[in-house]
Design a protein around this motif. Structure first.
Motif, PDB file in Angstrom:
ATOM      1  N   PHE A 171       8.218  12.484   2.408  1.00 26.94           N
ATOM      2  CA  PHE A 171       7.218  11.382   2.187  1.00 26.94           C
ATOM      3  C   PHE A 171       6.593  11.407   0.679  1.00 26.94           C
ATOM      4  N   VAL A 172       6.762  12.327  -0.005  1.00 27.62           N
ATOM      5  CA  VAL A 172       6.277  12.098  -1.513  1.00 27.62           C
ATOM      6  C   VAL A 172       7.203  11.405  -2.237  1.00 27.62           C
ATOM      7  N   ALA A 173       8.633  11.397  -1.804  1.00 25.19           N
ATOM      8  CA  ALA A 173       9.352  10.803  -2.646  1.00 25.19           C
ATOM      9  C   ALA A 173       9.247   9.279  -3.137  1.00 25.19           C
ATOM     10  N   ARG A 174       9.964   8.719  -4.095  1.00 25.36           N
ATOM     11  CA  ARG A 174       9.872   7.531  -4.369  1.00 25.36           C
ATOM     12  C   ARG A 174      11.006   6.868  -3.660  1.00 25.36           C
ATOM     13  N   PRO A 198      12.420   2.474   4.709  1.00 22.16           N
ATOM     14  CA  PRO A 198      11.289   3.035   3.857  1.00 22.16           C
ATOM     15  C   PRO A 198       9.963   2.483   4.404  1.00 22.16           C
ATOM     16  N   SER A 199       8.994   3.345   3.486  1.00 26.57           N
ATOM     17  CA  SER A 199       7.522   3.114   3.968  1.00 26.57           C
ATOM     18  C   SER A 199       7.253   1.561   3.724  1.00 26.57           C
ATOM     19  N   HIS A 218       3.032   4.004   0.528  1.00 24.79           N
ATOM     20  CA  HIS A 218       2.831   5.371   0.176  1.00 24.79           C
ATOM     21  C   HIS A 218       4.002   6.276   0.143  1.00 24.79           C
ATOM     22  N   GLY A 219       4.823   6.029   1.206  1.00 28.30           N
ATOM     23  CA  GLY A 219       6.163   6.960   1.172  1.00 28.30           C
ATOM     24  C   GLY A 219       7.206   6.169   0.427  1.00 28.30           C
ATOM     25  N   PRO A 220       8.326   6.702   0.825  1.00 25.98           N
ATOM     26  CA  PRO A 220       9.625   6.079  -0.098  1.00 25.98           C
ATOM     27  C   PRO A 220       9.622   4.633  -0.216  1.00 25.98           C
TER      28      PRO A 220
END
Lengths: 475, 221
Positions: free
Chosen positions: B142-145, B184-185, B199-201
């Motif tokens: 979740f934190v990755a781009r 993807p998010s 917010h996520g990738p």
């Protein structure tokens, strides 16, 4: 639940004149209605799933106590805790106490209609906590100090320009001084600002789309991924949800998930569907140390033995809002309740009292579209009709209307006289009509013809046509 | 508030449910496919959900596939690798790698490319499924781009319900988190128009490691 539904009529009129709102509401047809139609058409089992979804929800409510006990046992077995709240005040107090135990200062929240219902954020803020909504729509609403106008698309009433102004006003303290014009830039800026909140938060608060009794899992669906950051970065996760959200098994949950997402956004699935079960295990690489579930009643148990029992089947997809001709013209704020549209017209009188929300079950043309698209086949028009009956019984109906209904009822019991009056009315309306339409109708007040013309009666009445056919059913 | 529990439960129907059919799966017929068609459905659904896809013949080819994806994205920063991928031959590719070694070792700042394993996937909607355990840091999803996920073809299943059967064959206990991830998010909150990377990738790439039984006889993939 505080509502401002007494102002429904005034707010509905304002909404009809609000050109920005009217343009924004224009996105519903393509964004939701068409998308749902395509999603349903692309899954041959969709109607069968709806039957199954309805049966699962009815079964759960039939055994609600047993399933909640099973869910509770499973949460404890996994190391979590379950709290029970009779009403909004108890729920808020439980959450505030957990936050105090953790010495929390910053709270990251993901979207939850139950927390809107119990006004959790304003209560936490009053206690000196910083509670930040992280769903993009909810975040915008929080900055603007508004309420959501749709249960899954909270800012459906706003334009890109309005969002841009809001960010320009509130994001300068974060070093963003330029006013943005593109959607992608607005999303990126919110991402950047909210990433800090996720990192700082001591507690994450979410709702639940479903609770799975057999495993003690809390199921969350989002497209943004904010709920997953809320539940994986802070050390404490608090789930605040209604007691009706439980489902028996993971397999039953998948049936409802297939229905929920197609009905809500027209997607086959959301980007993120998460099954969260208890706190971090001793050897896990990460995860919150504390896992709490707050089960909120707040009027739900009182619905079980009423005509509104089936409203407990609702899975909060918003399809009835998207397909309602009233909602599509006035948006959500006019309803004066966090639950707008047809589902809100049934639920709000239950949660806030009929006297304060009597206009809502009347804000329907009974076109039946809400029931036709409900993924779990809730008979919303029938339930709104029940509320109208209660309104009459409780003497909440305005005197003029009550008198009119009385006259109608008396005439209905005197068929010869009824036919005579009907014949006179038909003749009178033909006299008033120009090219088949009536622009102003006496006795109906200005309201009815202020927004549309009345069609003049065409040909013979139903009763005389029926008599001519010899009262036979048409072939 | 101990009596709140009793108060609420006393107002609810409490009959134990008789055996019912909700344990049984009810999967769409379109998801019940042999492995080759399952792979096709999976690839179609990934594309539909704006995820990208590549295939390799063996796990040792994963670093090369990651390097190709990094180049295609025009990504220049360091690549964060989940613990379960540490044993692969990363020295053959020219990437600045960071292997996550513990809970406090995962960089949480925005903008990074992260690579991780998943334990299963559902072709039904092109969904990869991760579970938390001692090697899998769920935050990485979740934190990755840019998120790059390795999937073993033997773990590619049809409908969602099969995921739980697959998991039960490996472990009895429910993990803390099981995450179904599809593309993807995204958000459509502003004017009902989809923007990726809420917010996520903002990008999701799947590297499928073909099973021995389905590998093509010759040639590179």
């Amino acid at each position: 639940m505080d509502v401002t539904s007494r102002q429904f009529s005034d707010k509905a009129h304002q909404a009809l004149r609000d050109t920005v709102l009217q343009k924004a509401l224009g996105h519903i047809e393509e964004g939701f209605v068409e998308a749902r139609k395509n999603a349903a058409a692309n899954l041959p089992e969709f109607e069968e799933l709806r039957d199954r979804g309805r049966d699962i929800r009815a079964h759960v409510i039939e055994h609600l106590g047993a399933y909640l006990r099973q869910f509770e046992d499973q949460v404890y077995a996994q190391g979590g805790r379950v709290h029970w709240a009779r009403d909004a005040a108890e729920a808020r107090q439980i959450v505030a106490e957990i936050c105090a135990e953790q010495g929390a200062r910053t709270i990251a929240k993901s979207k939850s209609m139950v927390t809107e219902e119990i006004e959790l954020v304003s209560h936490l803020e009053a206690q000196g906590l910083k509670a930040v909504e992280t769903d993009l729509g909810e975040y915008i609403i929080q900055l603007r100090e508004e309420k959501p106008s749709h249960i899954i698309a909270p800012v459906i009433h706003l334009s890109k320009e309005q969002v841009s102004e809001t960010f320009h006003e509130h994001h300068q303290i974060h070093g963003f001084e330029d006013k943005l014009t593109e959607r992608a830039e607005l999303v990126a800026q919110a991402r950047s600002v909210l990433r800090e909140t996720f990192m700082d938060a001591d507690v994450g608060i979410t709702g639940a789309n479903f609770l799975v009794a057999e495993t003690g899992s809390v199921v969350l669906v989002t497209n943004e991924g904010n709920a997953d950051l809320v539940t994986s970065l802070p050390d404490t996760h608090i789930v605040v949800t209604g007691i009706e959200k439980v489902v028996p098994t993971l397999n039953a949950c998948h049936t409802l998930l297939r229905l929920l997402v197609r009905s809500a956004t027209g997607q086959e699935t959301t980007t993120y569907t998460s099954f969260l079960t208890g706190p971090k295990r001793p050897k896990d690489a990460n995860g919150p140390s504390n896992f709490h579930v707050v089960l909120v009643d707040n009027g739900r148990s009182a619905m079980i033995n009423t005509q509104n029992r089936e409203m407990l089947h609702c899975i909060r997809c918003g399809a009835c809002l998207n397909h309602c001709p009233i909602y599509a013209n006035i948006g959500g704020h006019a309803y004066g309740s966090v639950y707008p549209g047809p589902m809100g017209a049934v639920l709000t009188p239950q949660l806030a009292g009929l006297a304060d929300s009597v206009d809502l079950p009347n804000a329907s043309t009974f076109c039946g579209k809400c029931e036709a698209v409900c993924p779990v086949r809730i008979p919303l028009p029938k339930m709104m009709r029940h509320w109208r009956e209660s309104e009459f019984e409780q003497h909440l109906t305005p005197t003029g209307m009550r008198f009119g209904l009385g006259v109608w009822s008396w005439l209905g019991r005197h068929p010869a006289l009824y036919r005579l009056v009907q014949r006179c009315a038909r003749l009178g309306m033909r006299v008033l009509a120009r090219n088949g339409w009536i622009k102003a109708l006496p006795l109906a007040g200005k309201g009815w013809t202020a927004w549309r013309d009345m069609r003049a009666p065409d040909g013979e009445s139903f009763q005389s046509q029926w008599a001519k056919r010899g009262k036979k059913e048409p072939a | 508030m101990a009596n709140a529990r009793e108060h609420i439960l006393s107002r609810l129907p409490d009959a134990q449910p008789a055996p019912h059919s909700w344990q049984e799966p009810f999967a769409p017929i379109s998801t019940l496919l042999p492995s080759d068609r399952r792979r096709t459905l999976f690839a179609d659904k990934l594309a539909q959900n704006k995820a990208t896809f590549s295939e390799v013949l063996a796990r040792k080819s994963i670093p090369g596939a990651v390097a190709r994806h990094v180049a295609k994205q025009g990504y220049a920063g360091k690549v964060i690798l989940g613990q379960s991928l540490a044993a692969l031959p990363w020295d053959v590719v020219d990437l600045e790698c960071h292997w996550v070694s513990g809970e406090n070792d995962l960089p949480l700042e925005d903008g990074l490319m992260m690579v991780s394993d998943c334990f299963a996937a559902a072709a039904e909607t092109g969904t990869i499924i991760t579970r938390s355990d001692q090697h899998q840091d769920s935050r990485l999803n979740f934190v990755a781009r840019h998120h790059c996920v390795v999937l073993d073809e033997r773990d590619l299943l049809g409908p969602y319900e099969d995921i739980w059967v697959h998991m039960q064959s490996q472990q009895k206990a429910m993990p803390r988190s099981v995450n179904f991830i599809t593309g993807p998010s995204r958000t459509a909150d502003i004017e009902q128009t989809i923007e990726l990377g809420a917010h996520g990738p903002a990008s999701l790439h799947i590297i499928l490691v073909r099973a021995e039984s389905t590998r093509p006889e010759s040639g590179e993939l």
